[in-house]
Design a protein around this motif. Structure first.
Motif, PDB file in Angstrom:
ATOM      1  N   PHE A 265       0.590  -1.203  -0.210  1.00 30.90           N
ATOM      2  CA  PHE A 265      -0.310   0.058  -0.107  1.00 30.90           C
ATOM      3  C   PHE A 265       0.485   1.308  -0.203  1.00 30.90           C
ATOM      4  CE2 PHE A 265      -3.071  -2.381   1.684  1.00 30.90           C
ATOM      5  CZ  PHE A 265      -4.677  -1.895   0.552  1.00 30.90           C
ATOM      6  N   LEU A 266       2.158   1.363   0.706  1.00 33.95           N
ATOM      7  CA  LEU A 266       3.036   1.919   0.719  1.00 33.95           C
ATOM      8  C   LEU A 266       3.637   2.675  -0.585  1.00 33.95           C
ATOM      9  CD1 LEU A 266       4.927   2.460   3.946  1.00 33.95           C
ATOM     10  CD2 LEU A 266       2.863   4.058   3.120  1.00 33.95           C
ATOM     11  N   ALA A 267       3.837   1.599  -1.493  1.00 34.90           N
ATOM     12  CA  ALA A 267       4.217   1.886  -2.434  1.00 34.90           C
ATOM     13  C   ALA A 267       4.237   2.529  -3.736  1.00 34.90           C
ATOM     14  CB  ALA A 267       4.255   1.023  -2.943  1.00 34.90           C
ATOM     15  N   SER A 268       2.545   2.581  -3.969  1.00 33.18           N
ATOM     16  CA  SER A 268       2.196   3.997  -4.415  1.00 33.18           C
ATOM     17  C   SER A 268       2.066   5.321  -3.704  1.00 33.18           C
ATOM     18  CB  SER A 268       0.785   3.945  -4.420  1.00 33.18           C
ATOM     19  OG  SER A 268      -0.104   4.071  -2.723  1.00 33.18           O
ATOM     20  N   VAL A 269       2.478   5.436  -2.629  1.00 35.62           N
ATOM     21  CA  VAL A 269       2.493   6.783  -2.487  1.00 35.62           C
ATOM     22  C   VAL A 269       4.173   6.794  -2.082  1.00 35.62           C
ATOM     23  CG1 VAL A 269       2.201   7.801  -0.179  1.00 35.62           C
ATOM     24  CG2 VAL A 269       1.169   6.666  -0.245  1.00 35.62           C
ATOM     25  N   LEU A 270       4.854   6.220  -2.209  1.00 34.15           N
ATOM     26  CA  LEU A 270       6.883   6.184  -1.700  1.00 34.15           C
ATOM     27  C   LEU A 270       7.525   5.832  -2.672  1.00 34.15           C
ATOM     28  CD1 LEU A 270       7.031   6.051   2.274  1.00 34.15           C
ATOM     29  CD2 LEU A 270       6.704   7.955   1.143  1.00 34.15           C
ATOM     30  N   GLY A 271       6.743   5.175  -3.712  1.00 35.10           N
ATOM     31  CA  GLY A 271       7.472   3.756  -4.249  1.00 35.10           C
ATOM     32  C   GLY A 271       7.999   4.766  -5.885  1.00 35.10           C
ATOM     33  N   PRO A 272       8.383   4.106  -7.128  1.00 33.48           N
ATOM     34  CA  PRO A 272       8.871   4.570  -8.237  1.00 33.48           C
ATOM     35  C   PRO A 272       7.354   5.277  -8.270  1.00 33.48           C
ATOM     36  CG  PRO A 272      10.006   2.848  -8.234  1.00 33.48           C
ATOM     37  CD  PRO A 272       9.535   2.863  -7.143  1.00 33.48           C
ATOM     38  N   GLY A 273       7.422   6.817  -9.483  1.00 35.03           N
ATOM     39  CA  GLY A 273       6.120   7.620  -9.535  1.00 35.03           C
ATOM     40  C   GLY A 273       4.846   7.495  -8.580  1.00 35.03           C
ATOM     41  N   GLY A 274       5.844   7.770  -7.457  1.00 33.10           N
ATOM     42  CA  GLY A 274       4.671   8.230  -6.516  1.00 33.10           C
ATOM     43  C   GLY A 274       4.303   9.201  -5.905  1.00 33.10           C
ATOM     44  N   THR A 275       2.859   9.421  -5.156  1.00 36.16           N
ATOM     45  CA  THR A 275       2.495  10.321  -5.661  1.00 36.16           C
ATOM     46  C   THR A 275       3.027  11.885  -4.147  1.00 36.16           C
ATOM     47  OG1 THR A 275       0.756   9.421  -3.630  1.00 36.16           O
ATOM     48  CG2 THR A 275       0.447   9.096  -6.204  1.00 36.16           C
ATOM     49  N   PHE A 276       4.041  11.021  -3.152  1.00 32.68           N
ATOM     50  CA  PHE A 276       4.108  11.726  -2.408  1.00 32.68           C
ATOM     51  C   PHE A 276       4.900  13.606  -2.176  1.00 32.68           C
ATOM     52  CE2 PHE A 276       7.278  13.593   1.293  1.00 32.68           C
ATOM     53  CZ  PHE A 276       6.900  12.646   2.314  1.00 32.68           C
ATOM     54  N   ASP A 277       5.544  13.507  -3.766  1.00 38.01           N
ATOM     55  CA  ASP A 277       6.299  14.950  -3.727  1.00 38.01           C
ATOM     56  C   ASP A 277       5.002  15.917  -4.261  1.00 38.01           C
ATOM     57  OD1 ASP A 277       8.269  13.547  -2.740  1.00 38.01           O
ATOM     58  OD2 ASP A 277       9.495  14.575  -5.154  1.00 38.01           O
ATOM     59  N   GLY A 278       4.587  15.500  -5.459  1.00 36.59           N
ATOM     60  CA  GLY A 278       3.366  16.221  -5.837  1.00 36.59           C
ATOM     61  C   GLY A 278       2.060  16.240  -4.683  1.00 36.59           C
ATOM     62  N   ALA A 279       1.923  15.570  -3.918  1.00 36.40           N
ATOM     63  CA  ALA A 279       0.432  15.553  -3.224  1.00 36.40           C
ATOM     64  C   ALA A 279       1.016  16.925  -2.016  1.00 36.40           C
ATOM     65  CB  ALA A 279       0.735  14.531  -2.474  1.00 36.40           C
ATOM     66  N   LEU A 280       2.607  16.553  -1.378  1.00 37.30           N
ATOM     67  CA  LEU A 280       2.739  17.345  -0.374  1.00 37.30           C
ATOM     68  C   LEU A 280       2.902  18.677  -0.770  1.00 37.30           C
ATOM     69  CD1 LEU A 280       4.265  17.862   2.549  1.00 37.30           C
ATOM     70  CD2 LEU A 280       6.717  17.422   0.882  1.00 37.30           C
TER      71      LEU A 280
END
Length: 528
Positions: free
Chosen positions: A383-398
């Motif tokens: 589940f965390l891969a979609s946030v922190l993994g390659p192509g994840g949403t972390f940077d854009g969402a932050l």
């Protein structure tokens, strides 16, 4: 939590399987349902003019796009199928990928440009000029282009007979993927324990500074352009490139908020507009985060109730107690997977928040939590891969979250909030408070005007709210509808991010708007 490069990005579904249910109203009459037989009729090319009836909606216009598309059907359908959204039997879809050139900073037109992804998906036999229904997703849910593809597997045949779905990626996702934060800083911010002390919070602030420093080196002055108001400007650019006078839009989450801002700024560009669970950006921090945290707790309760209702819930008779124990155990001793990834208490809570928006994934989330309690972290790491993994949403969402707010909180303020919220919202409260520090060092973006009442020449819009939406509290969606004024508000008593097309009642009312051209009665309630 460290996610290796071998983890494939898991696409977070933001639209769910259809749940057959009727429409429940208050004392008012039952609203009309879209006439499906009229959906296949070709729209009139003169629809651009404002209708004589101020409450009628402009008819969809044929498009004549300037965007250069290339076929990407196989890749698109394979991706959404792998994410759990296969194309229904008997439906043949076609997908084309393109890019839209936009001003990097809408406040400084022509200074620089950037390209964002556009995906057109339709019935394979659709004519090239079939009207567009533009899809704008939430900044934390990945690219809108893929959302359009998922919707194409879920919407009714009349919708596809009337429209081509055109997904417009948010800045920081898809073709414009933002990847600037140091991986170790992403991990550290995610792993902040719920019981962080003052020393830990100082460390969180330092990790947040590291993110800002690296992102500023990459983006320079463009660091402030990843914001909801920029998406509003992108919608107007897309309208001109589709060569239509009025644009039909379906927005989700803060993508719906962007569509509302666009409508207020360009009232004569608005066609048929559906705002699904818009985020109330007019509220200030920390109130906005607190409201969202309360919504996350409510969504977790819906997740727990669904687990028990299915029978043989892997979390036992008390899912909340079981998850609290799992998080507490990880706080004492993080778990390492066979591949060397590490799951902490903060990472587990982030994984739960990643899984709650999509009810179709709740059984897998429950299984992953139970496995973590037994010593196997692999399910939650997925589940965390979609946030922190390659192509994840972390940077854009932050970046979007920080640029959408002018408030910045210091560690002592956050510590006080964590203590208070930890009592009010026992599972997610403290971690949500700590997350406010991630924006602490972020530069304040140019001030954007809040959502205002729609001008009288704007066609009325449909606003949807969901009782337990972890990204957009129901009260916030109601407030957006009140601020806009020219709107009909429909609430769905279900759970997950967004109401459409999860429920038959909601589907009927949305189709009444986008196909039938009339709004449902304001205040309509759809049961879960």
């Amino acid at each position: 939590m460290r996610v290796g490069v071998f983890w494939r990005s898991v696409v977070l579904g933001v639209v769910g399987v259809l749940v057959l249910a009727g429409c429940a109203l208050g004392p008012s009459q039952r609203p009309p349902v879209a006439v499906r037989g009229a959906a296949a009729a070709a729209p009139a090319t003169s629809a651009a003019a404002a209708p004589a009836d101020p409450n009628a909606l402009p008819a969809p216009e044929p498009q004549n796009p300037l965007i250069e598309y290339s076929d990407c059907t196989a890749d698109t359908l394979e991706t959404v199928g792998a994410a759990g959204f296969p194309v229904p039997a008997g439906r043949v879809l076609s997908a084309s990928c393109g890019q839209l050139e936009v001003d990097s900073d809408p406040l400084r037109p022509a200074a620089r440009t950037t390209r964002i992804g556009v995906l057109r998906v339709s019935a394979a036999d659709a004519p090239r000029n079939r009207p567009a229904l533009v899809v704008v997703g939430d900044s934390a849910a990945g690219g809108s282009a893929r959302l359009a593809a998922r919707l194409a597997t879920l919407v009714s045949d009349p919708v596809l007979a009337t429209y081509q779905l055109v997904g417009l990626d948010r800045r920081g996702s898809g073709a414009d993927l933002l990847d600037c934060a140091p991986p170790e800083s992403r991990t550290a911010l995610t792993d902040t324990p719920p019981a962080a002390d003052a020393v830990m919070l100082d460390g969180v602030l330092e990790d947040a500074r590291a993110v800002v420093q690296d992102c500023y080196l990459l983006l320079d002055s463009d660091i402030g352009t990843y914001r909801t108001a920029a998406t509003a400007a992108d919608l107007e650019t897309l309208r001109t490139q589709l060569r239509v006078t009025r644009l039909n839009v379906l927005g989700l989450g803060d993508g719906a908020t962007a569509a509302a801002e666009w409508a207020a700024a360009h009232p004569r560009s608005v066609g048929r507009l559906v705002l699904d669970s818009p985020v109330d950006l007019a509220s200030a921090e920390p109130d906005r985060t607190e409201a969202r945290t309360a919504a996350v707790e409510a969504t977790f309760d819906a997740f727990a109730a669904a687990c028990l209702a299915r029978g043989n819930c892997p979390l036992g008779p008390d899912p909340r107690g079981a998850v609290t124990a799992v998080v507490g155990g990880l706080g004492q001793r993080p778990l390492a997977s066979a591949d060397g990834d590490r799951l902490t208490a903060g990472g587990a809570l982030a994984a739960v928040r990643a899984g709650l928006p999509e009810p179709a994934r709740w059984p897998a989330l429950a299984a992953g939590l139970a496995a973590a309690g037994a010593g196997d972290p692999s399910g939650l790491i997925t589940f965390l891969a979609s946030v922190l993994g390659p192509g994840g949403t972390f940077d854009g969402a932050l970046a979007t979250a920080c640029n959408d707010s002018a408030q910045r909180l210091a560690p002592p303020q956050v510590a006080q909030l964590a203590q208070r919220w930890g009592t009010r919202y026992p599972l997610f409260g403290a971690a949500a408070a700590h997350g406010l520090l991630s924006c602490g060092p972020w530069p304040t973006a140019p001030s954007d005007p809040p959502i205002v009442a729609l001008p009288p020449e704007t066609p009325p819009v449909l606003v949807l709210g969901t009782a337990a939406d972890p990204r957009a509290p129901l009260t916030g969606a109601q407030r957006v509808a009140q601020l806009l004024g020219r709107s009909a508000f429909v609430s769905w008593q279900g759970a997950g991010q967004g109401a459409y097309p999860r429920n038959a009642c909601v589907i009927a009312l949305v189709e009444q708007t986008v196909i039938g051209g009339t709004l449902p009665r304001d205040g309509t309630v759809c049961p879960a």
